[in-house]
Motif scaffolding. Sequence first.
Motif, PDB file in Angstrom:
ATOM      1  N   ASP A  29       0.831  -1.208   0.000  1.00  0.00           N
ATOM      2  CA  ASP A  29       0.000   0.000   0.000  1.00  0.00           C
ATOM      3  C   ASP A  29       0.864   1.255   0.000  1.00  0.00           C
ATOM      4  OD1 ASP A  29      -2.284  -1.537   0.032  1.00  0.00           O
ATOM      5  OD2 ASP A  29      -2.547  -1.440   2.208  1.00  0.00           O
ATOM      6  N   ALA A  30       1.918   1.237   0.795  1.00  0.00           N
ATOM      7  CA  ALA A  30       2.832   2.384   0.831  1.00  0.00           C
ATOM      8  C   ALA A  30       3.560   2.526  -0.505  1.00  0.00           C
ATOM      9  CB  ALA A  30       3.832   2.220   1.970  1.00  0.00           C
ATOM     10  N   LEU A  82       1.353   4.221  -2.959  1.00  0.00           N
ATOM     11  CA  LEU A  82       1.270   5.631  -2.594  1.00  0.00           C
ATOM     12  C   LEU A  82       2.508   6.375  -3.088  1.00  0.00           C
ATOM     13  CD1 LEU A  82       0.018   8.013  -1.075  1.00  0.00           C
ATOM     14  CD2 LEU A  82       1.042   7.117   1.026  1.00  0.00           C
ATOM     15  N   ALA A  83       3.683   5.799  -2.863  1.00  0.00           N
ATOM     16  CA  ALA A  83       4.920   6.424  -3.327  1.00  0.00           C
ATOM     17  C   ALA A  83       4.940   6.526  -4.852  1.00  0.00           C
ATOM     18  CB  ALA A  83       6.120   5.630  -2.832  1.00  0.00           C
ATOM     19  N   ARG A  84       4.430   5.498  -5.520  1.00  0.00           N
ATOM     20  CA  ARG A  84       4.383   5.531  -6.986  1.00  0.00           C
ATOM     21  C   ARG A  84       3.512   6.687  -7.463  1.00  0.00           C
ATOM     22  NH1 ARG A  84       7.757   2.949  -8.913  1.00  0.00           N
ATOM     23  NH2 ARG A  84       7.132   0.817  -9.357  1.00  0.00           N
ATOM     24  N   ILE A  93      11.651   5.035  -3.968  1.00  0.00           N
ATOM     25  CA  ILE A  93      11.018   4.617  -2.710  1.00  0.00           C
ATOM     26  C   ILE A  93       9.992   3.531  -2.982  1.00  0.00           C
ATOM     27  CG2 ILE A  93       9.554   5.373  -0.799  1.00  0.00           C
ATOM     28  CD1 ILE A  93      10.869   8.121  -1.030  1.00  0.00           C
ATOM     29  N   ALA A  94       9.190   3.727  -4.022  1.00  0.00           N
ATOM     30  CA  ALA A  94       8.151   2.748  -4.360  1.00  0.00           C
ATOM     31  C   ALA A  94       8.750   1.383  -4.653  1.00  0.00           C
ATOM     32  CB  ALA A  94       7.335   3.239  -5.548  1.00  0.00           C
ATOM     33  N   ASP A  95       9.803   1.359  -5.458  1.00  0.00           N
ATOM     34  CA  ASP A  95      10.410   0.068  -5.821  1.00  0.00           C
ATOM     35  C   ASP A  95      11.010  -0.622  -4.598  1.00  0.00           C
ATOM     36  OD1 ASP A  95       9.650   0.493  -8.409  1.00  0.00           O
ATOM     37  OD2 ASP A  95      11.585   1.286  -9.061  1.00  0.00           O
ATOM     38  N   ASP A 130       9.501  -3.500 -12.725  1.00  0.00           N
ATOM     39  CA  ASP A 130      10.151  -3.522 -14.033  1.00  0.00           C
ATOM     40  C   ASP A 130       9.743  -2.313 -14.876  1.00  0.00           C
ATOM     41  OD1 ASP A 130      11.669  -4.998 -16.218  1.00  0.00           O
ATOM     42  OD2 ASP A 130       9.698  -4.773 -17.139  1.00  0.00           O
ATOM     43  N   ASP A 131       8.453  -1.965 -14.854  1.00  0.00           N
ATOM     44  CA  ASP A 131       7.984  -0.828 -15.646  1.00  0.00           C
ATOM     45  C   ASP A 131       8.688   0.464 -15.244  1.00  0.00           C
ATOM     46  OD1 ASP A 131       6.246  -2.402 -17.080  1.00  0.00           O
ATOM     47  OD2 ASP A 131       4.495  -1.918 -15.856  1.00  0.00           O
ATOM     48  N   ALA A 132       8.859   0.652 -13.937  1.00  0.00           N
ATOM     49  CA  ALA A 132       9.446   1.899 -13.452  1.00  0.00           C
ATOM     50  C   ALA A 132      10.968   1.929 -13.600  1.00  0.00           C
ATOM     51  CB  ALA A 132       9.072   2.124 -11.999  1.00  0.00           C
TER      52      ALA A 132
END
Length: 546
Positions: free
Chosen positions: A263-264, A267-269, A276-278, A307-309
């Motif tokens: 969930d976090a 949110l970061a994404r 941070i998200a990865d 992978d996308d990011a």
Amino acid sequence: MTRRFSALSVCAALSVCVAAPLAYAQDETSRSLDTAYALVHAGNDADALASFEASFARHPATARAYLDAAYAATRLGKHDAQYDRKALVFFEAAFAQRPGTADEYLDAAYTARRFSTIDGSYARKAIEFFDASFAQQPGTAVQYLDAAYAARSLGDSDRANDRRALELFDASFALQPGTAQQYADAAYAARDLAVDDPTYARKALELFEASFAKETGTASQYVDAAYTALSLGKHDRALERKALALFRTGFARQPATATQYADAAYLARGLNENEIADDLFRRSLDANARAGQYDAERAFGYRRAIDDAERRVGVVVNGAYQSGGFGPQETIGLFQGGTEIYWQPSKIGYRDGKIFQLFARQYTTLYDRSGGATGLPTLQWSMGARYKPFPSRDLVFTVEKLIKGGRTAYDDTLFRIGYSLDEGIDLHPIKPDWPSWQIYTESAYFANQGRFIQPVELRYGHAWRLDSIGGRLVVFPHAAVAGDFDSRAPHRLALGVGPGVGLRYWFRESAYRAPASWFDLNVQYRLRLTDANRAKGLVVRTTLWF
């Protein structure tokens, strides 16, 4: 005269007979009360209570006597909670005769609150007594706080009690600042109310922040505060950033669950904090490996999100047989090949599903059945940029500069708008087979030539994962409807239909990243539905996406 005297004598005798027992009973009641008070003064509350009860069994008492009995029982209740039940009976008997004072109601409230640790239903009675006391005179900060906890203990069964608890917490904090734990407890009352009434979420967040301002919270408090902020933060970047900061503070104090990390991460994404998200997605995958909270399909989705990011540079090599050429004449029997190198910048390249890429490519006609030019004379270069502005819509805008390489190539500016819908075109980690379909269309305009091309293709079929040879090879038999509109072709509209089969092999994956590359071979045979010859025959496409 004698008879009258006799009758009077009988009546007098009867009155004496009736009055004597009543007087005796009253004397016994009085003696029991006297004994009870003497024992109270001697500090013997247990025997005093027995005498009070003996007196009340013979004759109803005054409110004062009931109260005195209640206080004797209350003192005993400090050592044996069962006496508190008796005390409450006496308190209520007294209040039935006349209203209590603020202090009397308060004493009854604390007795009921103490007994509620044995029988939780008595918390409701405690609240009633607290409210009766506060109706006569304002309470102290501590009294409001104690009443709030009594109401809070009943909140799960009736949200009205949580609302009352929150009012009492507020009354207490208005008189005296609370402790970190008290603010946190009030925050949870507001947070529970927010389940049915979202307006309480902001109150809950304020109370969490008041708690954290007093002292460092627990990991779970920070995470719960983060979810509260997140519930408020839709379309509010400041609140979303606050939620992310709260999540990370909580995670720094104690490892979280797999779903909390995920969930976090989302949110970061959404805040374009890709690194941070990865990292959070990776933590989620690790936590799920230790204690599974979601299945392999969801885990694959997180790996695909990483992978996308994290994609930065890629190469696409493709070849197509009998696709429409870029010349103004209608040609068939062509085999063209091309190579593209693209770059996705680290900051602006991927923003929560919005994608920006720069690319350079070349394509060449390698075979022309009609005898046209092939090889270096047909070399066409191009450089451009593409942008996908909507996270949930596969709509891509592209502009590219075509640069003449060979003598049959040309300079031009090409504008394209592509759109697709699909389902089941990615590898499925669990199901051995699944439905798969895709619709793709593109509007392409060559500015110098004034030429407009609108290709379209629909594929519908079923995909099977070939687990017997590695589990990363997928076969996709399908039916296809495909064609194009070409403003410069002799027959502008071309449309064909026919069967097809695709093979796709996925590779370059890791524990944290879904397969980043694939090789695809697609073969179709089309029957034309229009006069254009380019709509019929064998169509073969190969693509290496690396």
